[in-house]
Design a protein around this motif. Structure first.
Motif, mmCIF file in Angstrom:
data_model
loop_
_atom_site.group_PDB
_atom_site.id
_atom_site.type_symbol
_atom_site.label_atom_id
_atom_site.label_comp_id
_atom_site.label_asym_id
_atom_site.label_seq_id
_atom_site.Cartn_x
_atom_site.Cartn_y
_atom_site.Cartn_z
ATOM 1 N N ASN A 217 0.803 -1.208 0.000
ATOM 2 C CA ASN A 217 0.000 0.000 0.000
ATOM 3 C C ASN A 217 0.850 1.280 0.000
ATOM 4 O OD1 ASN A 217 -2.629 0.710 -0.245
ATOM 5 N ND2 ASN A 217 -3.162 0.421 1.892
ATOM 6 N N LEU A 218 1.822 1.390 -0.883
ATOM 7 C CA LEU A 218 2.716 2.535 -0.900
ATOM 8 C C LEU A 218 1.985 3.822 -1.262
ATOM 9 C CD1 LEU A 218 5.771 0.978 -2.794
ATOM 10 C CD2 LEU A 218 5.440 1.166 -0.332
ATOM 11 N N LYS A 219 1.143 3.758 -2.267
ATOM 12 C CA LYS A 219 0.390 4.938 -2.700
ATOM 13 C C LYS A 219 -0.545 5.408 -1.589
ATOM 14 C CE LYS A 219 -1.712 7.886 -5.496
ATOM 15 N NZ LYS A 219 -1.092 9.152 -5.926
ATOM 16 N N ALA A 220 -1.239 4.483 -0.955
ATOM 17 C CA ALA A 220 -2.144 4.860 0.133
ATOM 18 C C ALA A 220 -1.389 5.455 1.310
ATOM 19 C CB ALA A 220 -2.956 3.653 0.586
ATOM 20 N N TRP A 225 5.427 8.891 -6.120
ATOM 21 C CA TRP A 225 6.350 8.789 -7.262
ATOM 22 C C TRP A 225 7.722 8.374 -6.766
ATOM 23 C CZ3 TRP A 225 8.568 13.500 -10.352
ATOM 24 C CH2 TRP A 225 8.949 13.113 -11.648
ATOM 25 N N CYS A 226 8.419 7.573 -7.573
ATOM 26 C CA CYS A 226 9.770 7.120 -7.253
ATOM 27 C C CYS A 226 10.637 7.239 -8.508
ATOM 28 C CB CYS A 226 9.741 5.677 -6.753
ATOM 29 S SG CYS A 226 11.365 4.945 -6.432
ATOM 30 N N THR A 256 2.572 3.056 -6.786
ATOM 31 C CA THR A 256 3.384 4.261 -6.884
ATOM 32 C C THR A 256 4.011 4.352 -8.276
ATOM 33 O OG1 THR A 256 3.898 4.370 -4.518
ATOM 34 C CG2 THR A 256 5.483 5.391 -6.002
ATOM 35 N N ALA A 257 3.926 5.528 -8.890
ATOM 36 C CA ALA A 257 4.509 5.720 -10.217
ATOM 37 C C ALA A 257 6.021 5.541 -10.156
ATOM 38 C CB ALA A 257 4.152 7.106 -10.743
ATOM 39 N N PRO A 318 3.257 10.695 -11.519
ATOM 40 C CA PRO A 318 2.075 10.617 -10.644
ATOM 41 C C PRO A 318 0.876 11.273 -11.312
ATOM 42 C CG PRO A 318 3.611 12.263 -9.844
ATOM 43 C CD PRO A 318 4.314 11.542 -10.943
ATOM 44 N N SER A 319 -0.288 10.739 -11.061
ATOM 45 C CA SER A 319 -1.502 11.299 -11.644
ATOM 46 C C SER A 319 -1.964 12.463 -10.798
ATOM 47 C CB SER A 319 -2.588 10.241 -11.691
ATOM 48 O OG SER A 319 -2.830 9.726 -10.391
#
Length: 319
Positions: A217-220, A225-226, A256-257, A318-319
């Protein structure tokens, strides 16, 4: 994506702040200190004046003096941009530097707030200072005061600013564990890491403290972005491709982007091309070629090292 810069993950650079100092091993072969030292001797006074006194020479090598300077002509540059652009703010300095007065930092944020057409990417190794400053309830008010010097009646459209991305540099697990948790506690519309130069294996899940059911759950968790890249330039250090693969896989499973910039100066040996070779262990040790557990890396140069990871280009945003 780059248009006015060689940095692939942006299309321009904007440097209202000049000067810096060494923060961690990722700074050891800093390109910015070489550029600043060279520009301090420019025959054009408007260029030389910006960088004068910010560098010195030690054993024939340019080094930072630790002085930072807000340069007003550069600060106002975004007001002249007519077309939408994405700009890396302070590619030759560190916007979170401890020697930069808060008033100068607030001036940079005021200009970014007054130019919502553009997206600004800020990057620091001083994660604690950036967190404290952006979290200070008084910071937005001080920024608004500066905004009104340029535009009477101006006010912050939102906080944190939607057009400002905040990132931290991480080069190995030690610095990832220190900086990433601070980043995730920092008010920002978009949070990102730049793992460049990547000098060791990094587990994002370990740094964030995700395990078990939350492992992907990196985005959460707040990491949008990485960016990953190996080191190039003089005395560059090699990057093990498995370090980049691991980050790619974590980002893929965690939402994650992922942007792979380059392998750097060291890559796979090329038939017929005679270059220095080393054996590289997964833990980063350089050993003799053929040592069990090592891979062979050759100093082929940045261009030949390439931008493909396992034959694939990774250019996510990233969006």
């Amino acid at each position: 994506m780059s248009q006015n810069t060689k940095i692939q993950w942006t299309n321009d650079t904007w440097n209202p702040i000049a000067g810096c100092s060494i923060a961690s091993p990722g700074c050891s072969h800093c390109y910015a200190v070489r550029d600043a030292h060279r520009m301090s001797g420019n025959p054009n006074p408007s260029i030389a004046g910006k960088f004068a006194g910010l560098t010195a020479t030690a054993k024939g090598t340019p080094v930072w003096t630790g002085e930072l300077r807000l340069w007003q002509p550069a600060l106002l540059k975004p007001f002249r941009w007519r077309k939408r652009r994405m700009a890396f703010a302070n590619s030759l300095s560190d916007i979170g530097h401890e020697n930069l007065p808060d008033g100068d930092r607030e001036a940079v944020w005021a200009v970014m707030a007054l130019n919502p057409l553009h997206t600004f990417q800020t990057l620091t190794k001083r994660a604690a200072r950036m967190k404290a400053w952006l979290s200070d309830p008084a910071t937005p008010g001080r920024i608004e005061e500066i905004m009104r010097q340029y535009k009477p009646g101006a006010f912050l459209p939102d906080w944190p600013l939607r057009n400002v991305w905040v990132g931290v540099s991480v080069e190995d697990q030690k610095w990832a564990d220190e900086r990433i948790p601070l980043l995730l506690e920092t008010p920002a519309a978009v949070r990102f890491i730049s793992a460049e130069p990547l000098l060791g294996a990094v587990s994002l899940r370990q740094s964030i403290g995700l395990a078990g059911a939350n492992a992907g759950n990196l985005k959460a968790a707040g990491l949008d972005w990485c960016i990953v890249g190996g080191e190039s330039g003089p005395r560059s250090r090699p990057m093990h491709p498995d370090w980049a693969r691991s980050l790619r896989d974590e980002c893929r499973s965690g939402g994650t982007a992922f942007f792979f910039k380059q392998h750097g100066a060291w890559g796979d040996p090329i038939s017929g091309l005679k270059r220095k070779t080393i054996g590289l262990m997964l833990d980063g040790r350089c050993v003799e070629v053929g040592t069990p557990g090592s891979i062979c890396r050759a100093n082929v140069g940045k261009k030949r090292g390439g931008t493909l990871l396992d034959g694939v280009e990774h250019l996510e945003f990233p969006s």
